[in-house]
Design a protein around this motif. Structure first.
Motif, PDB file in Angstrom:
ATOM      1  N   ALA A 187       0.840  -1.173   0.071  1.00  0.00           N
ATOM      2  CA  ALA A 187       0.085   0.156   0.039  1.00  0.00           C
ATOM      3  C   ALA A 187       0.816   1.215   0.049  1.00  0.00           C
ATOM      4  CB  ALA A 187      -0.960  -0.396   1.560  1.00  0.00           C
ATOM      5  N   GLY A 188       0.706   1.984  -0.693  1.00  0.00           N
ATOM      6  CA  GLY A 188       1.291   3.817  -0.740  1.00  0.00           C
ATOM      7  C   GLY A 188       1.709   3.005  -1.708  1.00  0.00           C
ATOM      8  N   GLY A 189       2.780   2.114  -2.851  1.00  0.00           N
ATOM      9  CA  GLY A 189       3.980   2.093  -3.419  1.00  0.00           C
ATOM     10  C   GLY A 189       2.548   3.105  -5.071  1.00  0.00           C
ATOM     11  N   SER A 190       3.287   2.021  -5.952  1.00  0.00           N
ATOM     12  CA  SER A 190       3.141   2.747  -7.450  1.00  0.00           C
ATOM     13  C   SER A 190       3.362   1.665  -8.673  1.00  0.00           C
ATOM     14  CB  SER A 190       3.813   3.733  -8.118  1.00  0.00           C
ATOM     15  OG  SER A 190       3.522   4.848  -7.422  1.00  0.00           O
ATOM     16  N   LEU A 191       3.012   1.648 -10.041  1.00  0.00           N
ATOM     17  CA  LEU A 191       2.500   1.204 -10.846  1.00  0.00           C
ATOM     18  C   LEU A 191       1.830   1.430 -11.792  1.00  0.00           C
ATOM     19  CD1 LEU A 191       1.077  -2.545  -9.331  1.00  0.00           C
ATOM     20  CD2 LEU A 191       3.627  -2.240 -10.094  1.00  0.00           C
ATOM     21  N   ARG A 192       3.023   1.402 -12.948  1.00  0.00           N
ATOM     22  CA  ARG A 192       2.616   1.308 -14.808  1.00  0.00           C
ATOM     23  C   ARG A 192       2.122   0.580 -15.231  1.00  0.00           C
ATOM     24  NH1 ARG A 192       6.102   4.576 -19.481  1.00  0.00           N
ATOM     25  NH2 ARG A 192       4.492   6.096 -20.084  1.00  0.00           N
ATOM     26  N   LEU A 193       1.173   0.618 -15.614  1.00  0.00           N
ATOM     27  CA  LEU A 193      -0.012  -0.774 -16.534  1.00  0.00           C
ATOM     28  C   LEU A 193       0.205  -0.319 -17.941  1.00  0.00           C
ATOM     29  CD1 LEU A 193      -3.196  -1.950 -15.051  1.00  0.00           C
ATOM     30  CD2 LEU A 193      -0.776  -2.241 -14.313  1.00  0.00           C
ATOM     31  N   SER A 194       0.314  -0.770 -19.044  1.00  0.00           N
ATOM     32  CA  SER A 194       0.770  -0.413 -20.301  1.00  0.00           C
ATOM     33  C   SER A 194      -0.124  -1.491 -21.047  1.00  0.00           C
ATOM     34  CB  SER A 194       2.587  -0.264 -21.108  1.00  0.00           C
ATOM     35  OG  SER A 194       3.161  -0.066 -20.178  1.00  0.00           O
ATOM     36  N   CYS A 195      -0.615  -1.077 -22.232  1.00  0.00           N
ATOM     37  CA  CYS A 195      -1.230  -1.425 -23.240  1.00  0.00           C
ATOM     38  C   CYS A 195      -1.504  -1.345 -24.565  1.00  0.00           C
ATOM     39  CB  CYS A 195      -3.157  -0.971 -22.915  1.00  0.00           C
ATOM     40  SG  CYS A 195      -3.655  -2.411 -24.787  1.00  0.00           S
ATOM     41  N   ALA A 196       0.108  -2.222 -24.852  1.00  0.00           N
ATOM     42  CA  ALA A 196       0.367  -2.561 -26.678  1.00  0.00           C
ATOM     43  C   ALA A 196      -1.052  -2.409 -26.865  1.00  0.00           C
ATOM     44  CB  ALA A 196       1.478  -2.996 -27.039  1.00  0.00           C
ATOM     45  N   ALA A 197      -1.423  -1.234 -28.091  1.00  0.00           N
ATOM     46  CA  ALA A 197      -2.478  -1.625 -29.134  1.00  0.00           C
ATOM     47  C   ALA A 197      -2.233  -1.679 -30.746  1.00  0.00           C
ATOM     48  CB  ALA A 197      -3.379  -0.417 -29.082  1.00  0.00           C
ATOM     49  N   SER A 198      -3.631  -2.092 -31.345  1.00  0.00           N
ATOM     50  CA  SER A 198      -3.431  -2.120 -33.091  1.00  0.00           C
ATOM     51  C   SER A 198      -4.339  -2.483 -33.356  1.00  0.00           C
ATOM     52  CB  SER A 198      -1.900  -3.523 -32.874  1.00  0.00           C
ATOM     53  OG  SER A 198      -2.473  -4.655 -33.009  1.00  0.00           O
ATOM     54  N   GLY A 199      -4.560  -2.426 -34.599  1.00  0.00           N
ATOM     55  CA  GLY A 199      -5.506  -2.907 -35.606  1.00  0.00           C
ATOM     56  C   GLY A 199      -6.932  -1.601 -35.386  1.00  0.00           C
ATOM     57  N   PHE A 200      -6.603  -0.639 -35.057  1.00  0.00           N
ATOM     58  CA  PHE A 200      -7.453   0.722 -34.322  1.00  0.00           C
ATOM     59  C   PHE A 200      -6.901   1.408 -34.381  1.00  0.00           C
ATOM     60  CE2 PHE A 200      -7.545   1.330 -30.295  1.00  0.00           C
ATOM     61  CZ  PHE A 200      -6.995   0.511 -30.078  1.00  0.00           C
ATOM     62  N   THR A 201      -7.617   2.484 -34.579  1.00  0.00           N
ATOM     63  CA  THR A 201      -7.319   4.138 -34.829  1.00  0.00           C
ATOM     64  C   THR A 201      -7.763   5.189 -33.630  1.00  0.00           C
ATOM     65  OG1 THR A 201      -6.789   4.544 -36.989  1.00  0.00           O
ATOM     66  CG2 THR A 201      -7.142   6.740 -35.500  1.00  0.00           C
ATOM     67  N   PHE A 202      -6.902   4.977 -32.414  1.00  0.00           N
ATOM     68  CA  PHE A 202      -7.415   5.780 -31.095  1.00  0.00           C
ATOM     69  C   PHE A 202      -7.954   6.744 -31.198  1.00  0.00           C
ATOM     70  CE2 PHE A 202      -3.847   4.331 -27.278  1.00  0.00           C
ATOM     71  CZ  PHE A 202      -4.140   3.472 -27.978  1.00  0.00           C
ATOM     72  N   ASP A 203      -7.738   8.430 -32.172  1.00  0.00           N
ATOM     73  CA  ASP A 203      -9.161   8.856 -31.964  1.00  0.00           C
ATOM     74  C   ASP A 203     -10.691   8.796 -32.482  1.00  0.00           C
ATOM     75  OD1 ASP A 203      -7.034  11.647 -33.304  1.00  0.00           O
ATOM     76  OD2 ASP A 203      -6.961  10.294 -31.197  1.00  0.00           O
ATOM     77  N   ASP A 204     -10.893   7.275 -32.850  1.00  0.00           N
ATOM     78  CA  ASP A 204     -11.741   6.577 -33.058  1.00  0.00           C
ATOM     79  C   ASP A 204     -12.717   5.821 -32.421  1.00  0.00           C
ATOM     80  OD1 ASP A 204     -11.199   6.218 -36.338  1.00  0.00           O
ATOM     81  OD2 ASP A 204     -10.997   8.262 -35.604  1.00  0.00           O
ATOM     82  N   TYR A 205     -12.198   5.605 -31.821  1.00  0.00           N
ATOM     83  CA  TYR A 205     -12.682   5.331 -29.898  1.00  0.00           C
ATOM     84  C   TYR A 205     -12.541   5.995 -28.973  1.00  0.00           C
ATOM     85  CZ  TYR A 205     -13.108   1.699 -33.978  1.00  0.00           C
ATOM     86  OH  TYR A 205     -14.210   0.476 -34.832  1.00  0.00           O
ATOM     87  N   ALA A 206     -13.086   4.524 -27.890  1.00  0.00           N
ATOM     88  CA  ALA A 206     -12.927   5.444 -26.443  1.00  0.00           C
ATOM     89  C   ALA A 206     -12.001   4.078 -25.938  1.00  0.00           C
ATOM     90  CB  ALA A 206     -14.471   5.337 -25.581  1.00  0.00           C
ATOM     91  N   ILE A 207     -10.891   4.597 -25.149  1.00  0.00           N
ATOM     92  CA  ILE A 207     -10.062   3.544 -25.147  1.00  0.00           C
ATOM     93  C   ILE A 207      -9.829   3.920 -23.292  1.00  0.00           C
ATOM     94  CG2 ILE A 207      -7.984   4.237 -25.787  1.00  0.00           C
ATOM     95  CD1 ILE A 207      -7.165   2.023 -26.367  1.00  0.00           C
ATOM     96  N   GLY A 208      -9.792   2.391 -22.620  1.00  0.00           N
ATOM     97  CA  GLY A 208      -9.046   2.916 -21.041  1.00  0.00           C
ATOM     98  C   GLY A 208      -9.097   1.266 -20.493  1.00  0.00           C
ATOM     99  N   TRP A 209      -9.276   1.616 -19.207  1.00  0.00           N
ATOM    100  CA  TRP A 209      -9.477   0.713 -18.158  1.00  0.00           C
ATOM    101  C   TRP A 209     -10.832  -0.165 -17.638  1.00  0.00           C
ATOM    102  CZ3 TRP A 209      -4.368  -1.786 -18.650  1.00  0.00           C
ATOM    103  CH2 TRP A 209      -3.472  -1.085 -19.758  1.00  0.00           C
TER     104      TRP A 209
END
Length: 121
Positions: A14-36
């Motif tokens: 508790a109190g620590g940090s993590l950075r999640l990454s998501c490598a995406a392909s096959g679509f254009t970010f601006d055309d969709y909602a993207i998130g977690w």
């Protein structure tokens, strides 16, 4: 073909940090909602954060506001979730997902396999 591959999960105190990454392909970010969204066995899925199609306002669930930050790289093919001040209640499998609107992410129509985040007290 849409592909979403998450990485960066792990176990922290508790109190620590993590950075999640998501490598995406096959679509254009601006055309969709993207998130977690995150899921705990026996509980409903929860959209944690989402970037809507432009124009729009980035969404954070109340419980992570001020602690989590969603972002993309300049090439807009990788999505990140910087998680600071982690709490045990953040423990879940985190999935990267996309859809036409942020509210639909929870359906998981297009989502990755997920990455486990475990926060110990």
């Amino acid at each position: 073909e849409v592909q979403l591959v998450e990485s960066g999960g792990g176990s922290v105190q508790a109190g620590g940090s993590l950075r999640l990454s998501c490598a995406a392909s096959g679509f254009t970010f601006d055309d969709y909602a993207i998130g977690w969204f995150r899921q705990v066995p026996g509980k409903e899925r929860e959209v944690v954060s989402c970037i809507p199609p432009r124009p729009g306002t980035t969404y954070y669930v109340d419980s992570v506001k001020g602690r989590f930050t969603i972002s993309t790289n300049d090439a807009r093919n990788t999505l990140f979730l910087q998680m600071n001040m982690l709490k045990p209640e953040d423990t879940a499998v985190y999935h990267c997902a996309l859809d036409y609107m942020c509210g639909a992410l929870i359906l998981g129509a297009y989502s990755g396999q997920g990455t486990q985040v475990t926060v110990s007290s």
